[in-house]
Design an enzyme around this catalytic site. Structure first.
Site, PDB file in Angstrom:
ATOM      1  N   CYS A 156       8.408 -32.124  20.479  1.00  0.00           N
ATOM      2  CA  CYS A 156       8.710 -30.865  19.791  1.00  0.00           C
ATOM      3  C   CYS A 156       7.371 -30.213  19.453  1.00  0.00           C
ATOM      4  O   CYS A 156       6.307 -30.820  19.627  1.00  0.00           O
ATOM      5  CB  CYS A 156       9.494 -31.136  18.526  1.00  0.00           C
ATOM      6  SG  CYS A 156       8.533 -32.104  17.368  1.00  0.00           S
TER       7      CYS A 156
ATOM      8  N   HIS B  50       7.009 -41.886  16.966  1.00  0.00           N
ATOM      9  CA  HIS B  50       7.869 -43.055  17.179  1.00  0.00           C
ATOM     10  C   HIS B  50       8.003 -43.323  18.675  1.00  0.00           C
ATOM     11  O   HIS B  50       9.082 -43.222  19.243  1.00  0.00           O
ATOM     12  CB  HIS B  50       9.261 -42.814  16.581  1.00  0.00           C
ATOM     13  CG  HIS B  50       9.220 -42.577  15.109  1.00  0.00           C
ATOM     14  ND1 HIS B  50       8.764 -43.494  14.209  1.00  0.00           N
ATOM     15  CD2 HIS B  50       9.587 -41.503  14.378  1.00  0.00           C
ATOM     16  CE1 HIS B  50       8.847 -43.014  12.991  1.00  0.00           C
ATOM     17  NE2 HIS B  50       9.333 -41.799  13.061  1.00  0.00           N
TER      18      HIS B  50
ATOM     19  N   HIS C 290       5.014 -35.957   9.894  1.00  0.00           N
ATOM     20  CA  HIS C 290       5.919 -36.200   8.761  1.00  0.00           C
ATOM     21  C   HIS C 290       5.301 -35.831   7.420  1.00  0.00           C
ATOM     22  O   HIS C 290       6.006 -35.610   6.455  1.00  0.00           O
ATOM     23  CB  HIS C 290       6.255 -37.695   8.664  1.00  0.00           C
ATOM     24  CG  HIS C 290       6.980 -38.240   9.841  1.00  0.00           C
ATOM     25  ND1 HIS C 290       7.944 -37.540  10.506  1.00  0.00           N
ATOM     26  CD2 HIS C 290       6.895 -39.454  10.452  1.00  0.00           C
ATOM     27  CE1 HIS C 290       8.415 -38.287  11.493  1.00  0.00           C
ATOM     28  NE2 HIS C 290       7.801 -39.443  11.493  1.00  0.00           N
TER      29      HIS C 290
ATOM     30  N   HIS D 148      12.639 -42.672   5.044  1.00  0.00           N
ATOM     31  CA  HIS D 148      11.837 -41.995   6.073  1.00  0.00           C
ATOM     32  C   HIS D 148      10.579 -41.385   5.425  1.00  0.00           C
ATOM     33  O   HIS D 148      10.660 -40.783   4.353  1.00  0.00           O
ATOM     34  CB  HIS D 148      12.682 -40.892   6.734  1.00  0.00           C
ATOM     35  CG  HIS D 148      12.072 -40.377   7.998  1.00  0.00           C
ATOM     36  ND1 HIS D 148      11.039 -39.483   7.996  1.00  0.00           N
ATOM     37  CD2 HIS D 148      12.337 -40.651   9.306  1.00  0.00           C
ATOM     38  CE1 HIS D 148      10.701 -39.206   9.244  1.00  0.00           C
ATOM     39  NE2 HIS D 148      11.474 -39.913  10.056  1.00  0.00           N
TER      40      HIS D 148
ATOM     41  N   GLU E  63       8.909 -38.773   5.943  1.00  0.00           N
ATOM     42  CA  GLU E  63       9.005 -37.341   5.645  1.00  0.00           C
ATOM     43  C   GLU E  63       9.719 -37.139   4.309  1.00  0.00           C
ATOM     44  O   GLU E  63       9.284 -36.354   3.462  1.00  0.00           O
ATOM     45  CB  GLU E  63       9.786 -36.631   6.766  1.00  0.00           C
ATOM     46  CG  GLU E  63      10.014 -35.163   6.471  1.00  0.00           C
ATOM     47  CD  GLU E  63      11.004 -34.504   7.419  1.00  0.00           C
ATOM     48  OE1 GLU E  63      10.998 -34.830   8.619  1.00  0.00           O
ATOM     49  OE2 GLU E  63      11.788 -33.658   6.950  1.00  0.00           O
TER      50      GLU E  63
ATOM     51  N   THR F 167      14.249 -32.399   7.910  1.00  0.00           N
ATOM     52  CA  THR F 167      14.181 -31.479   9.060  1.00  0.00           C
ATOM     53  C   THR F 167      14.996 -31.947  10.264  1.00  0.00           C
ATOM     54  O   THR F 167      15.451 -31.132  11.061  1.00  0.00           O
ATOM     55  CB  THR F 167      12.719 -31.295   9.515  1.00  0.00           C
ATOM     56  OG1 THR F 167      12.163 -32.579   9.762  1.00  0.00           O
ATOM     57  CG2 THR F 167      11.895 -30.570   8.491  1.00  0.00           C
TER      58      THR F 167
ATOM     59  N   CYS G 101      14.907 -28.144  10.988  1.00  0.00           N
ATOM     60  CA  CYS G 101      13.975 -27.363  11.806  1.00  0.00           C
ATOM     61  C   CYS G 101      14.700 -26.803  13.028  1.00  0.00           C
ATOM     62  O   CYS G 101      15.672 -27.381  13.518  1.00  0.00           O
ATOM     63  CB  CYS G 101      12.746 -28.182  12.178  1.00  0.00           C
ATOM     64  SG  CYS G 101      12.774 -28.928  13.776  1.00  0.00           S
TER      65      CYS G 101
ATOM     66  N   SER H 146      12.884 -43.316  15.458  1.00  0.00           N
ATOM     67  CA  SER H 146      12.830 -41.860  15.365  1.00  0.00           C
ATOM     68  C   SER H 146      14.147 -41.292  14.834  1.00  0.00           C
ATOM     69  O   SER H 146      15.225 -41.539  15.382  1.00  0.00           O
ATOM     70  CB  SER H 146      12.541 -41.282  16.759  1.00  0.00           C
ATOM     71  OG  SER H 146      12.926 -39.934  16.806  1.00  0.00           O
TER      72      SER H 146
HETATM   73  S1  SF4 Z   1      10.103 -30.753  11.846  1.00  0.00           S
HETATM   74 FE1  SF4 Z   1      10.883 -30.318  13.889  1.00  0.00          FE
HETATM   75  S2  SF4 Z   1       9.140 -29.463  14.957  1.00  0.00           S
HETATM   76 FE2  SF4 Z   1       8.360 -30.473  13.155  1.00  0.00          FE
HETATM   77  S3  SF4 Z   1       7.863 -32.500  13.787  1.00  0.00           S
HETATM   78 FE3  SF4 Z   1       9.900 -32.617  13.016  1.00  0.00          FE
HETATM   79  S4  SF4 Z   1      11.209 -32.298  14.771  1.00  0.00           S
HETATM   80 FE4  SF4 Z   1       9.196 -31.661  15.350  1.00  0.00          FE
END
Ligand code: SF4
Length: 728
Positions: free
Chosen positions: A16, A47, A88, A143, A145, A189, A217, A245
Site C-alpha cells: 500500500c 509483516h 504503524h 496491534h 498501531e 486503519t 484508510c 498482518s
Molecule cells: S494505513 Fe493504509 S496506507 Fe497506511 S500503512 Fe496502513 S494499510 Fe497502508
C-alpha cells in the site's frame, strides 16, 4: 482486474502507499548510507518475512524498544545510527524518547515513517478525548498501531475487537452511564469494513451523544471491497500475505465468507505445499488472487507464475495485468484524481494509473499559510496538471495550481480590461519588486509600484494580503504586471474625500501629535492632519507647544475651522471645561481661605496665582495689619501665602485677596480666648453668696462678658478697599 483469464489478480494488491513510502525511505537511506553507519527498524518494517530477510541481507537490523537507549548511546562519528519508525507508528512515550535521544546525540537520528492515515487517527485521539468524553477505538488492542493510537488518548478509553464486544459492553453498562458523556469512536486503519459499519450503528443506537470518525484508510477500503467482489465470482481464492498482518487477515476473512476454498499463503513456497489439495480443481475453475498491503510485488509474481504453470495458462506477469487495467500518464496532461490521503505537506490521489498522484502543498494552493487538512478531504475530486512521472518511485508529481492558473488567466485579463482591483498575497520578493499570487497566477509588482518607500524593506510585504490593479498584460508570455501603490493611492483619495465631506466645525477627534513647530502642533486625524496653534493649546500664555504636548501624544481636539481647498484644518485643544475662570468659579467663593503663590510685585500690591491661569491681587493695604510701604518689604516672588478671597468681580474677572483679613480674624480669636480665660479666673477667686440657679428657660443664653472694643481697635488697621485695581 483481468476477467478473461482463469486467474484474476485484484488490482489493489501488494504494497500500500504507507508501506511503500516506508520501504522507499529505507531503500533511499541504504543507497546513501555513510561507511560505518548502522541502520535499524523499530520492530519488523512490514509483516512479510521475505522482505524482512531481504532488508536483513542489506544490513538493516531490527531493534526492540528496550534496546533503543543502548543503541542510541553507542552512536558516534565513526558509526552513526539511523532508526526507522514503521508505518504503524509508535507510542507517544517512545516518540518523546527518540526526540530526546536524537537531541542529545547528533550521531543518532530517527526517521518517522508513520503512515499519514495512522497519523490522522492519532490526531483524532489526541484532539477528541479528555474530560466528559469516552474514547472508543475499534481494532485489535495488541496491534502496534492501536497501542500507539491509544497512547495519544487522554481520559477514558476502550478498544473493542468486534461490534459484538462493543454491543455487550454498552448493554451491560461496562462503560458507565453513556447519557452523561460523549462517545467518540474511531477505527484502526485496517479494520474490517462491514464490522465497522455495524459498530457505528450500534453506537448510534445505544448512545445519545456520539462523534464518529471514519478512519479506515482508503487503501484498505478499496482492497476489501475488491476482495469481496472477486471472492463472490471465484471458485478458489488465494490470499497472499503475512499471518501477523491485520489487513491480510481482514482480506482472508472477507474472501472466506464468500468463497469456502480460500487459502492464505505467505509466499510461493507455501503455495506449493497446498498445491496437491487444490491442483485437481484448478483447470476447471476461476481463481482469484488478492495480496495484503505488506506483500512485495516479487512474491505476488511468484504466486502468479506457480498458478499459471498449473493451469497451463500463459503466465501473464503481474506488471502486465496492472498495465492493462491502468492508464498511462504523460507530462503536461490534465488528470482528474480522487484524494486518498491528506496531510498538511501533501495530497495523495488515485488517478487510475499505476503511479500515485502527489500534489505538494505549494502546488495545491497559493496560500503558504493554508492548511491542506482544512481545505481537502479524502474522496475529493481534483483536476491536476502532470508535472513529472517517475515510474521507478511509482509517483506522478502533480500541480493543482497549474490547472487553476490556466483557468484563472482569463479572469485576470478581464480584470485588467475592467480596471478592477484584485486581492492576492505577496509570495516572493526580489531586488526588482515583489511577486503577488492571485488564483495561482503570479503578478510582478515593480519596486516603484509596491507602495513601500525607499528607506523601507520590501520583504516586510512577504506573506501579506494585498490589493492590486493589473497595469500591463503580456498575453504571449502570460505575464502580468501590477501596482499596489495605485490602489493605495486611490483608496487614500477616497478616504480623504469622505473625510472632507463629513467634516464640520466643532467635530471632536482623538489624534496623535505628529510634528511640532514654534507656532503649533500638527495632529494626525487618521486621514489628514490638522494644526493646533500655540494659542489653542493652553488657556495661559505659552512660548512653545512642547510646554503642553509631546510628539506621539494622543490628544482630544476639536475643529475650530477648515479650508478644504487649501487642505487646512485648525484645531483647538482648549475646552470650556478646562477654561481657568470656570474652573476657579467652580471651586472657590468669597470668604474661602486658600494658598496662593506670589507671582509678581507691584507698587500697589502683589499678584498671587490661585490656580493655573487665574491670579488674584493682594492690595498693599491687605498685606498686613500694620501699614506696609512697599510689597517687597513683606513678600517675595515665589512665596506661598495663606489668603482670604475677599472679592470676585465676575465682569472684570478680578479676584481680591487679603492677608490682613486673616490676621485680623486671628487677633480677634486670640482676644476672645484671653477674655474668656480672665473671666474664668475671676469666678474662681470671688465666692458667690448664693449658688447660681440654673435658668428655667435654657433657650435664653447667659449674658456674655463685654469685650473691650479698645483692645481690638488697637490692632485694627485702616479699612482696605475690596475693589482692587486691575492687573496690567
Ligand atoms: S494505513 Fe493504509 S496506507 Fe497506511 S500503512 Fe496502513 S494499510 Fe497502508
Amino acid at each position: 482486474m483481468t476477467a478473461s483469464s482463469s486467474i484474476i489478480v485484484a488490482k489493489n494488491s501488494g504494497f500500500c502507499f504507507g508501506v511503500k513510502r516506508a520501504a522507499d525511505s529505507i531503500e533511499a537511506k541504504l543507497d546513501c548510507a555513510v561507511p560505518g553507519e548502522r541502520i535499524y527498524t523499530l520492530g519488523k518494517l512490514i509483516h512479510n518475512d521475505t522482505y524482512n530477510s531481504y532488508l536483513a541481507s542489506r544490513g538493516v537490523g531490527v531493534l526492540d524498544e528496550s534496546e533503543i537507549e543502548a543503541v542510541a548511546g553507542s552512536a558516534n562519528a565513526e558509526s552513526p545510527v539511523t532508526l526507522f519508525i514503521r508505518a504503524h507508528g509508535v507510542t507517544l512515550g517512545t516518540e518523546e524518547l527518540l526526540g530526546r535521544l536524537s537531541a542529545e546525540n547528533r550521531h543518532f537520528k530517527f526517521i518517522d515513517c508513520t503512515c499519514p492515515y495512522v497519523r490522522k487517527v492519532r490526531a483524532v485521539a489526541a484532539g477528541h478525548s479528555g474530560e466528559g468524553k469516552c474514547f472508543i477505538l475499534m481494532g485489535n488492542p495488541k496491534h502496534p498501531e492501536v497501542v500507539g493510537i491509544m497512547s495519544c488518548v487522554e481520559g477514558e478509553k476502550h478498544v473493542f475487537r468486534s461490534s459484538d464486544e462493543l454491543e455487550e459492553a454498552l448493554k451491560t453498562g461496562m462503560l458507565g452511564d453513556m447519557h452523561k458523556k460523549t462517545a467518540v469512536m474511531a477505527v484502526q486503519t485496517t479494520f474490517d469494513l462491514s464490522e465497522w459499519r455495524k459498530s457505528r450503528e450500534i453506537l448510534k443506537k445505544l448512545c445519545t451523544n456520539t462523534i464518529i470518525f471514519d478512519t479506515i484508510c482508503g487503501v484498505t477500503e478499496k482492497r476489501q471491497s475488491e476482495a469481496k467482489s472477486l471472492s463472490e465470482q471465484c471458485d478458489i481464492m488465494i490470499v497472499i500475505g503475512g499471518r501477523e498482518s491485520a489487513n491480510t487477515a481482514g482480506l482472508y476473512d472477507i474472501c472466506k465468507k464468500n468463497c469456502p476454498l480460500t487459502y492464505l499463503v505467505a509466499d510461493g513456497r507455501e503455495l506449493r505445499s497446498i498445491l496437491p489439495e487444490i491442483k485437481s480443481k484448478i483447470p476447471r475453475v476461476k481463481t482469484g488472487i488478492v495480496a495484503g498491503a505488506s506483500t512485495p510485488a516479487g512474491i505476488i509474481q511468484e504466486v502468479l507464475e506457480i498458478m499459471s504453470e498449473n493451469t497451463q495458462t500463459r503466465a501473464q506477469t503481474f506488471e502486465e495485468m496492472l498495465e492493462k487495467s491502468l492508464k498511462t500518464l504523460n507530462t503536461g496532461e490534465v488528470v482528474t484524481g480522487t484524494v486518498t490521503s491528506v496531510t498538511d505537506a501533501e495530497l495523495q490521489l488515485d488517478i487510475g494509473a499505476k503511479v500515485t498522484g502527489v500534489i505538494a502543498a505549494d502546488q495545491a494552493t497559493d496560500d503558504p499559510s493554508a492548511k491542506l487538512t482544512e481545505m481537502f478531504q479524502v474522496g475529493d475530486k481534483i483536476d491536476a496538471y502532470v508535472l513529472k512521472v517517475n515510474d521507478t518511485d511509482g509517483v506522478a508529481t502533480l500541480s493543482k495550481r497549474r490547472v487553476d492558473s490556466d483557468r484563472n488567466w482569463q479572469e485576470l485579463v478581464k480584470a485588467y480590461e475592467d480596471n478592477e482591483v484584485l486581492e492576492g498575497r505577496v509570495t516572493g520578493v526580489n531586488k526588482g519588486g515583489v511577486e503577488v499570487t492571485i488564483n495561482s497566477n503570479r503578478i510582478f509588482v515593480p519596486a516603484s509600484q509596491t507602495g513601500v518607500t525607499k528607506d523601507k524593506d520590501m520583504s516586510e510585504l512577504l506573506g501579506e494580503a494585498v490589493r492590486i490593479r493589473i497595469i500591463e498584460i503580456k498575453p504571449q508570455r502570460k505575464r502580468a504586471i501590477g501596482s499596489i501603490r495605485l490602489v493605495l493611492r486611490d483608496e487614500r483619495r477616497a478616504r480623504e474625500a469622505a473625510f472632507w465631506d463629513s467634516l464640520e466645525v466643532g467635530m471632536k477627534f482623538t489624534g496623535r501629535v505628529k510634528n511640532m513647530t514654534s507656532y503649533g502642533a500638527f495632529v494626525d486625524l487618521g486621514v489628514v492632519d490638522g494644526m493646533v496653534h500655540t494659542t489653542e493649546l493652553s488657556w495661559k500664555h505659552i512660548k512653545s507647544p512642547a510646554e503642553v504636548v509631546s510628539i506621539g501624544d494622543e490628544i482630544e481636539v476639536y475643529v475650530k475651522s477648515f479650508d478644504r481647498e487649501r487642505g487646512r484644518i485648525s484645531l483647538s485643544y482648549k475646552t470650556e471645561e478646562t477654561e481657568p475662570w470656570r474652573v476657579f468659579k467652580n471651586r472657590f467663593a468669597v470668604g474661602d481661605v486658600i494658598k496662593a503663590r506670589v507671582v509678581s510685585l507691584m507698587p500697589f500690591g502683589a499678584f498671587a496665582e490661585i490656580i493655573d491661569g487665574v491670579d488674584g491681587l493682594i492690595h498693599i493695604s491687605q498685606l498686613a495689619i500694620t501699614r506696609v510701604s512697599r510689597p517687597e518689604d513683606v513678600l517675595s516672588i515665589g512665596d506661598m501665602v495663606d489668603v482670604k478671597i475677599v472679592g470676585i468681580d465676575e465682569e472684570k474677572r478680578n479676584v481680591s485677596l487679603s492677608i490682613r483679613a486673616l490676621l485680623e480674624e486671628e487677633a480677634r480669636g486670640e482676644l476672645a480666648a484671653r477674655n474668656e480665660k480672665d473671666s474664668s479666673e475671676a469666678d474662681l477667686t470671688e465666692e458667690p453668696e448664693e449658688a447660681p440657679v440654673a435658668p428655667e428657660n435654657t433657650d435664653t443664653p447667659a449674658e456674655a462678658p463685654e469685650v473691650a472694643p479698645a483692645d481690638l481697635s488697637e490692632a485694627t488697621a485702616p479699612e482696605a478697599p475690596v475693589d482692587t485695581p486691575e492687573a496690567d
